[in-house]
Write a protein that holds these residues in place. Sequence first.
Motif, PDB file in Angstrom:
ATOM      1  N   SER A  69      -2.777   7.130  -5.130  1.00 13.48           N
ATOM      2  CA  SER A  69      -3.333   6.843  -3.806  1.00 13.48           C
ATOM      3  C   SER A  69      -4.487   5.861  -3.914  1.00 13.48           C
ATOM      4  CB  SER A  69      -3.836   8.121  -3.148  1.00 13.48           C
ATOM      5  OG  SER A  69      -2.869   9.121  -3.242  1.00 13.48           O
ATOM      6  N   ASP A  70      -5.314   6.096  -4.936  1.00  9.78           N
ATOM      7  CA  ASP A  70      -6.459   5.198  -5.086  1.00  9.78           C
ATOM      8  C   ASP A  70      -6.009   3.787  -5.410  1.00  9.78           C
ATOM      9  OD1 ASP A  70      -8.168   7.145  -4.462  1.00  9.78           O
ATOM     10  OD2 ASP A  70      -8.820   7.571  -6.520  1.00  9.78           O
ATOM     11  N   PHE A 116      -4.533  12.433   4.113  1.00 12.70           N
ATOM     12  CA  PHE A 116      -3.080  12.429   4.179  1.00 12.70           C
ATOM     13  C   PHE A 116      -2.423  12.212   2.833  1.00 12.70           C
ATOM     14  CE2 PHE A 116      -4.584  11.375   8.360  1.00 12.70           C
ATOM     15  CZ  PHE A 116      -3.831  12.198   9.153  1.00 12.70           C
ATOM     16  N   MET A 117      -3.065  11.424   1.982  1.00  7.81           N
ATOM     17  CA  MET A 117      -2.443  11.147   0.693  1.00  7.81           C
ATOM     18  C   MET A 117      -3.053  12.040  -0.368  1.00  7.81           C
ATOM     19  SD  MET A 117      -1.522   7.160   1.276  1.00  7.81           S
ATOM     20  CE  MET A 117      -1.199   6.723  -0.340  1.00  7.81           C
ATOM     21  N   GLY A 118      -2.742  11.745  -1.611  1.00 11.57           N
ATOM     22  CA  GLY A 118      -3.202  12.612  -2.672  1.00 11.57           C
ATOM     23  C   GLY A 118      -2.329  13.857  -2.736  1.00 11.57           C
ATOM     24  N   PHE A 155       2.265   9.658  -3.996  1.00 15.06           N
ATOM     25  CA  PHE A 155       0.886  10.122  -3.816  1.00 15.06           C
ATOM     26  C   PHE A 155       0.731  11.594  -4.133  1.00 15.06           C
ATOM     27  CE2 PHE A 155       2.987  10.640   0.306  1.00 15.06           C
ATOM     28  CZ  PHE A 155       2.744  11.972   0.564  1.00 15.06           C
ATOM     29  N   ASP A 156       1.835  12.287  -4.253  1.00 16.70           N
ATOM     30  CA  ASP A 156       1.735  13.742  -4.384  1.00 16.70           C
ATOM     31  C   ASP A 156       2.024  14.228  -5.792  1.00 16.70           C
ATOM     32  OD1 ASP A 156       4.266  12.866  -4.231  1.00 16.70           O
ATOM     33  OD2 ASP A 156       5.032  14.516  -3.011  1.00 16.70           O
ATOM     34  N   LYS A 157       2.091  13.286  -6.742  1.00 17.88           N
ATOM     35  CA  LYS A 157       2.372  13.740  -8.113  1.00 17.88           C
ATOM     36  C   LYS A 157       1.279  14.684  -8.584  1.00 17.88           C
ATOM     37  CE  LYS A 157       5.363  10.528 -10.462  1.00 17.88           C
ATOM     38  NZ  LYS A 157       5.462   9.502 -11.514  1.00 17.88           N
ATOM     39  N   ASN A 216      -6.563   8.187   2.958  1.00 21.29           N
ATOM     40  CA  ASN A 216      -6.245   8.624   1.600  1.00 21.29           C
ATOM     41  C   ASN A 216      -6.688  10.058   1.358  1.00 21.29           C
ATOM     42  OD1 ASN A 216      -5.389   5.984   1.028  1.00 21.29           O
ATOM     43  ND2 ASN A 216      -6.014   6.275  -1.082  1.00 21.29           N
ATOM     44  N   THR A 217      -7.888  10.362   1.799  1.00 22.42           N
ATOM     45  CA  THR A 217      -8.417  11.685   1.492  1.00 22.42           C
ATOM     46  C   THR A 217      -7.653  12.768   2.232  1.00 22.42           C
ATOM     47  OG1 THR A 217     -10.458  10.493   1.802  1.00 22.42           O
ATOM     48  CG2 THR A 217     -10.631  12.734   1.049  1.00 22.42           C
ATOM     49  N   GLY A 259      -5.999  16.932   2.270  1.00 19.83           N
ATOM     50  CA  GLY A 259      -5.471  16.217   1.105  1.00 19.83           C
ATOM     51  C   GLY A 259      -3.974  16.460   1.018  1.00 19.83           C
ATOM     52  N   GLY A 260      -3.236  15.358   0.976  1.00 22.13           N
ATOM     53  CA  GLY A 260      -1.788  15.508   0.834  1.00 22.13           C
ATOM     54  C   GLY A 260      -1.087  16.028   2.064  1.00 22.13           C
ATOM     55  N   ARG A 281      -4.929   2.171  -2.267  1.00 16.67           N
ATOM     56  CA  ARG A 281      -6.058   1.788  -1.434  1.00 16.67           C
ATOM     57  C   ARG A 281      -6.757   0.560  -2.001  1.00 16.67           C
ATOM     58  NH1 ARG A 281     -11.325   5.097  -0.577  1.00 16.67           N
ATOM     59  NH2 ARG A 281     -10.506   6.270  -2.314  1.00 16.67           N
ATOM     60  N   TYR A 321       0.837  -1.212   0.000  1.00 23.41           N
ATOM     61  CA  TYR A 321       0.000   0.000   0.000  1.00 23.41           C
ATOM     62  C   TYR A 321       0.864   1.251   0.000  1.00 23.41           C
ATOM     63  CZ  TYR A 321      -2.982   3.581   2.212  1.00 23.41           C
ATOM     64  OH  TYR A 321      -3.645   4.726   2.522  1.00 23.41           O
ATOM     65  N   GLY A 364      -1.320  11.885  -8.534  1.00 23.55           N
ATOM     66  CA  GLY A 364      -1.167  11.552  -7.135  1.00 23.55           C
ATOM     67  C   GLY A 364      -2.405  10.894  -6.569  1.00 23.55           C
ATOM     68  N   TRP A 365      -3.549  11.475  -6.890  1.00 20.52           N
ATOM     69  CA  TRP A 365      -4.804  10.882  -6.404  1.00 20.52           C
ATOM     70  C   TRP A 365      -4.985   9.488  -6.961  1.00 20.52           C
ATOM     71  CZ3 TRP A 365      -6.941  12.724  -2.321  1.00 20.52           C
ATOM     72  CH2 TRP A 365      -6.858  14.100  -2.026  1.00 20.52           C
ATOM     73  N   LYS A 366      -4.605   9.340  -8.259  1.00 17.86           N
ATOM     74  CA  LYS A 366      -4.745   8.033  -8.881  1.00 17.86           C
ATOM     75  C   LYS A 366      -3.841   7.014  -8.190  1.00 17.86           C
ATOM     76  CE  LYS A 366      -4.552   7.090 -13.434  1.00 17.86           C
ATOM     77  NZ  LYS A 366      -4.174   7.590 -14.778  1.00 17.86           N
TER      78      LYS A 366
END
Lengths: 104, 504, 766, 499
Positions: C178-179, D436-438, C167-169, D433-434, D364-365, C182, C160, C174-176
């Motif tokens: 992270s998803d 801390f990540m992203g 995750f921060d791209k 995820n919502t 986020g992030g 998950r 994970y 980044g969101w992708k």
Amino acid sequence: MEASEVSVELYVLLSAVLFIMGVLGVLLRRNAILVFMSVELMLNAGNLALAAFARQWGNGDGHLMVFFVMTVAAAEVAVGLALIVAIFRTKQSINIDDLHMFKD
Amino acid sequence: MFEVPGLGDLNVAATLPVTLLAFGACLFLLVDLFIPKDRKYITAWLTAAGIGVSLVLSLLMLTGVITWGDGEEAFFGLFIADQFSQAVNVAALLTALLGVMVAYNYLDKIDRQRGEYYYLLLFTTLGVMFMGASGDLVTLFVSLELLSIPLYILSGFRWPHEESEESAMKYFILGAFASGFLVYGIALIYGATGTTSLTGIWEATADISSGETSTKFLLLIGAGMTLVGLGFKVAAVPFHMWTPDVYQGAPTSVVAYMSVAAKVGGFAALVRVFGAGISNFALDGDTTAAWQDTIWLIAAFTMILGNFVAIAQSELKRLFGYSSIAHAGYMLIAIAAAGSAGVTDEAARAVAIYLMAYAFTNVGVFAVIIALEKKDMSGTSIDNVKGLATSQPLLAAAMTLFMFSLTGIPLTAGFVGKWFVFKSAMSADLIPVAVIGVLTSLVSAFYYLRIVWYMYFEEGETETDLPRPLAWAITISAVGTLVLGVVPYLLSEMANEITLAFGG
Amino acid sequence: MENYFDLVPLVVLIPLVGMLTNLFFGKRFGEQGVAIVAVGASAAAFLIAVILWIAQVNTGYVPAVIDMPVLGDWINITSAGLRIPWEFRVDSLSVTMMLVVSGVGTLIHIYAVGYMHGDSRFPRFFVYMNMFLVFMLLLVTGNNFLMMFVGWEGVGLCSYLLIGFWFDKPGGVGWKNSDAARKAFIVNRVGDFGLILGVLLTFWTFRTLDYYKPGEMPAAAHHEEAAYEETLFAPDLPEDEHHETATGPIGVFNQASAWLEEGDHEVNFGVISLSLEATITLITLLFLLGATGKSAQIPLFVWLPDAMAGPTPVSAFIHAATMVTAGVYMMVRSNVLYHSSDLSSFVVAMIGATTAIVAGFIAVGQWDIKRVLAYSTVSQLGFMVAAVGVGAYAAAMFHLVTHACFKALLFLASGSVIHGMEHGHHHLHEHGHGDHGHDDDDFDPQDMRFMGGLKDKMPVTYWTYIFGTLALAGVFPFAGFWSKDEILLDSIKHGVNDGYLSGYLAFVLLLIAAVFTAFYMWRQVSMVFYGQPRHAAAEHASESSNLMTRPLIVLAILSLLIGLINIPSGFPILGWLLGKHEFTSFLGHSVTFAHAGSFNFLLATMAVILALGAIYAARALYNDKTLATLERDPLELDERTAEAFALANAKLYWDEFYFKYIIWPYRNVAYWLAEKLDWEIWHDFAHERLIRDPFNRATQFLAEPVDKGFIDRNFDRLGTLVRRVSDRMRVIQTGYVRTYALSVLFGALLVVILILLPVLRELLGL
Amino acid sequence: MATVVFMLPLVGMVLMLILARSDQQYRWWTLTTSIVTFAVSLLLVRGFDKTSAGLQMVDQFDWISGEGFSIQYYVGIDGISIWLVMLTTFIMPLAILSSFKAIQKRVKLYYMFMLLMEWAMLGVFVAQDLFLFYVFWEVTLVPMYFLIGIWGAEQRIYAAVKFFLYTMAGSLLMLLAILWLGNEAGTFAVPEILEQLKTGDLVFSTATGRWLFLAFGIAFAIKVPMWPLHSWLPDAHVQAPTAGSVILAGVLLKMGTYGFVRFNLPLFPAASETFAPYIAALAVIGIIYGAWVSYGQKDMKKLVAYSSISHLGFVMLGIFALNSSGIEGAVLQMVNHGISTGGLFLVVGVLYERRHTKLMAAFGGIWQAMPLYSGVALVIVLSSMGLPGLNGFVGEFTILLGAAGSDAISWWFTPLAALGVILAAVYMLYMFNTVFMGELDKEENKRLPDLDWRELYALVPILIMVLVIGLQAGYFFEFMDAKVGDLVRDISLAVAAGR
């Protein structure tokens, strides 16, 4: 003990009638003094019953009570009249229906 | 044929806490005539001292430190000096003491600083004490009047203030009306049993239980009418209507005192009549007294109505009027419990404990209201407590304590009282009414908590007037509430001793 | 030599120390320091694994159980008979896994030092990598199912974290990522759900979770199972010792064997009882669910392709070589159980074989270089699972080992390609070669349609890639040939010799899958390395650094040679030279039902010819075509295959299916529950409307109509009535005092009636 | 000995009221008191005799007694209560530390209530007399009422009143049951009542047993809270200040589950057996429902609040598995939930202090801006999700193990409950995820300061306990084993005897 000429039941019945009259008097009269008198009627109805039962049982307890009730009634009236006087002074009325300040 | 009884026969020693105070009251009445108007604090002090002496004596006798007198009967059974009566004495005297303390400055505030106030208060206290000690329906009746009549006067003490007068008048008329029922009830009981002595009645009821139906009728109607008279005093539903009006109209210091004193007297008499006198009057085959259902129904209605209606109130004095109705309901549970065989003593104990707890708490509550009240009788709305926690943290803390005590939260006296009352209900298998009791306690949390929340969670400006005696009264009440709650064995140790001379 | 077994905790603890060191001091160390610590930890773990291996060999393969130092029992509920110690197991199976994990791991660590160079979170990456080693090694060395489960979920966690590493791209990537992370975790949890239930069932069946108790030997296989002469590898122990251990405390597998031998064993747990066979079937099916999660089998394989969002070394290490094989390891570990359940074995074989072919099919339609490899991994894992299903446990492990080498190689090489492409792209930007008419925002360094002609630009990568491809395609003499051939042969034998339908089915499906494998791999090679560059970035691509290419070379050599550890007995010359079934016999000391395969020349030839044929076809289709950037695939253009290609390209709409029927409904119901049912209905409506409002109304009712109104109004009326009766017909205003008195009167009447009721009842005899 | 531990906060409070003068002094007094309490409570663990199933470190004397009844001051600890006592003393310093900055108004009152709270909670866990227990049970309401009402968020009054009334509603019925029981037994001391039940001196009918079970059970179920009685919880959690939520989730809710183990099981074994399937069904519904609803939340605190419903469902399931694995797992899970969820509230509190919002959409992030904080948060989230090796797993596993092997409840509860483990990952990772990540795409989040030392000190002990319990649960189980083993045996004996 010899049998009484008038049975105790009749005395009690009379006292009950008096009592009810007293109660009705309290309920129906607006004049404070008449209300007091009705209360006295109730007390005296009690007295009558006490006396009648005292006779039935043949002991003095009932009579004793009667005396005390009479005394107390007198004291009550004294206080009551004083209150009526006080109220009359402020309100110029002794109609107890005029006493309804508390309503929320 | 007719002998003059000696003091020893009368057993006066056992009655000393009461009789001394009675003499004292008469003495103060005379002394007060010679005290100038601007020095009425002397009367107040004298009264307090008299109450104090009597209180100490009662406490000593209650705890068994001193055992004066010979046996539990005095004046040939007219006066019963058992532990219960001592407990009633303590409760009554405590209330009176606090009553004097909260009254002194209040009377100045409303401009009615009169010596009568104090000795009238003493007389009603005597009435309460005699009621608790009455061993005969005659003394019971007389002491009830001794309790009531000065209270009528005190309610109107603020004359020529209309509200005060009106409340006095109402109280008086209805009180006298109820007395009429009481007298008639006494007559009927006498008719059924042939005696006015409670011991005699207690002995006689056993025969009536298996006797003629008409006698049972007589006795029960008499009991019912007696209940009306006493129920009126304790403000049980449906004889409660006077309570909010009188509480609102009468001077607050009087309310502080009478909200407790009248209850102490009324419940003492109820215990004497129902808990002892006719407690074993059961119909054939029943183990519980014939009147038990009636009383617990009244208790249930009293709790429900008192608590629910209190929620809708916004005037503090009215609110606590309904609250006091509700508390009458709780104590009535114990009276009902007394109708079960073997529970009488426990019930009497529960009543005594509840009364003591209630004395501290409720006088305290009204003392706080006095502190809030302004000269023109305003300032006693629930909005007036807003922000009290910031302006007067200690006062708010005390009030919070009282509120929790009335709700029945543990570590307060109120919880201990409820505990014993519900326990007696359990012993008597009166589970439904106990359930109603706890549920209405929950309802009561609604309005008691609202006061706490107004004090702590809301902002507001509150002026308070807190003279020293009042502050002391609040302190004593708060400490009492807390101490009885935290170390209930103070109460219970005493309470263990509380037994009725007869009954059960 | 036995003393060396005591080193086994170190295999976990050293990476742990490495991880903690980098966690706390990584920022201070700088890249080089971090790299030394991390690679050192991995290498040290490998060294210990080697020592353990040697010790195993020299002690006659005696399994050892070693306590974790310092820590006491993990879970210990004496009154429930539950005791789960921290115990490590050293036997041939765990040593094999240790060697693979730490060996491949070390190479990938080295590679990653080069690959991750310059990343802002360089230390964190190696913390995760070492953490992964910790958990993976815990997974394979634990002596009970629960310790395995710690590793099992632990590697899931690392997966994970590493998938979501970037995750921060910016730009939504980044969101992708992270998803994707998950998704991997949650899909794995679905599998874990099965696994944990299986573990519960195991406990209540056998009252222990230990594989074997200390000192206990794996039971020998039953004689009737020995279909082949060379099958049996009983532990080298005197007979009496064996018996002694059997009477002492006994682990899950030996207990199962013993009971199965007894027959008619009933298992009671809770309120139900089942036959032992049914229970074992249930357990194994639940374990299978766990395996489908971790080892990406149907129906839970969907997370693995998405997992390619992580850095490429991660894909190579975790999502190809090691973690995803955990499911296979677990099933091989439980071979005693699987062996005894025909139903489970059938299901396992079918799931494996189906996955192999489905994933192989999808791989044909992918553009992304790593996705192709990802589906290939799924497909190859299908081979291993199918092998377990047909009872070829040794073959499964063998394929696991070889696959670890060549798939890691392929991923790393693809990473090198990506690196090269990115490099080229950078180069492009720096030198202003933006005149190719392509919008740079569309550029994707992983899309094969941008590549082409890299053969000359990246020669090392190219050659190693070819090695990997041939190994994967199963071309003689590369590693894949040996292992895949063994699986195929075992499958058909399972059908022919033992008469199981699953054998035939698996054989056919796997054979087709093998063809797919060769085809999509050569398609990839063609698109990436042959022809002309399709994008300026590909033109400017350059070979990666030595740190990256050296591991590739090592792995390429391994891909060529690793198959030689298990030469089948029928194979000419080599078997005689290098020993036969070395690996299988090694494994046989811990895997009860490991039996060696033989060699069938006909089958092997057929398989190789099919593979070469597929390669030829791919070559014909793709090699000479100089496709332009983003041009459509030849298969897509051909009407006959267009539909099939589209299907493969869309991954058979598997994700969409899940979204539509599971995820969206779940999410919508969640919103509905949260906002409507729990809040508006239960919280607001039920409590405010149904409890609070009626309560308030009751209060008002009692306060107004009953308390005030009852007296004021009704009693007024009553009073009027009374007055009328008493002949006072005036309408007068009533006073409150009197209405109060009236209430007292009525109360009195009520009380009297109430109080008389008992007497009346008595009178009337009620 | 038990008295010493539980009286310390009260003593500290009194001393604080007398001695402390400034806000800063109140803070440090309170913190010191709670730390000293914790230190002293460690002595309990040290002096504990693991082999004994009975009460230990007992202090006992007659408190209120009369003819036919006795109320005792009766405190002591056994294998079950010791960990809850430890949980309380462990959580309190952290909660106090976390409020140093957050609480700036009416500081003295606040810390007074904190210590009062600790005292009352400890009282609940050490009390062995029903009267005493009830006293503390109710007293815990008071400080919490104020904590929520004074220092809470916008809707604090509504939440405070709801909290008070809801929990009081249940406990009043319990009061009656306590009275009834005490009246029958002539004593309120639980060990004595149990003795009477065993010897047959005290017998009540099946129906009575069930009524009593319900009277106790409803009070506890509201506190737990069990579905569908959970409606007060989101309000209280969301509105309470951070420390309030920590205490609420950390300790207060455990009073409900503890009550079931301490009173319902031993006192009414037959009724427990009868009701076990129904309670287990509610527990399982709670597990799934809580997890599902959590996933639908937008507010972090609410999400965590609903997750409590799910987690405590596990505890209830374990208890009513009525075997030692289930019960011991449940007790440990109480501790675990206290630590993990307490930690989660602390984590949410950190963000809330910085941004004054708890909406997940506002973040986020965060990992990029606050790496240390996010790392800590991750571990706590994982512990809450039940990652093996961390504390949550051990509890859930042993509970599921107990449920699977239970004679009292049906087998299908286990897979359904295990489903909750998946769902936990779904909502927890959704939050992680919502938030801390992203991408770190919101301007106001870019400059958030990382944890300061004070916050770190509040969180690190949680991390340590997460790991210690996660890796060495056996140590914790050893303390309970004798006691729970006895309890389970007694239950089965009682059920066999039809009591």
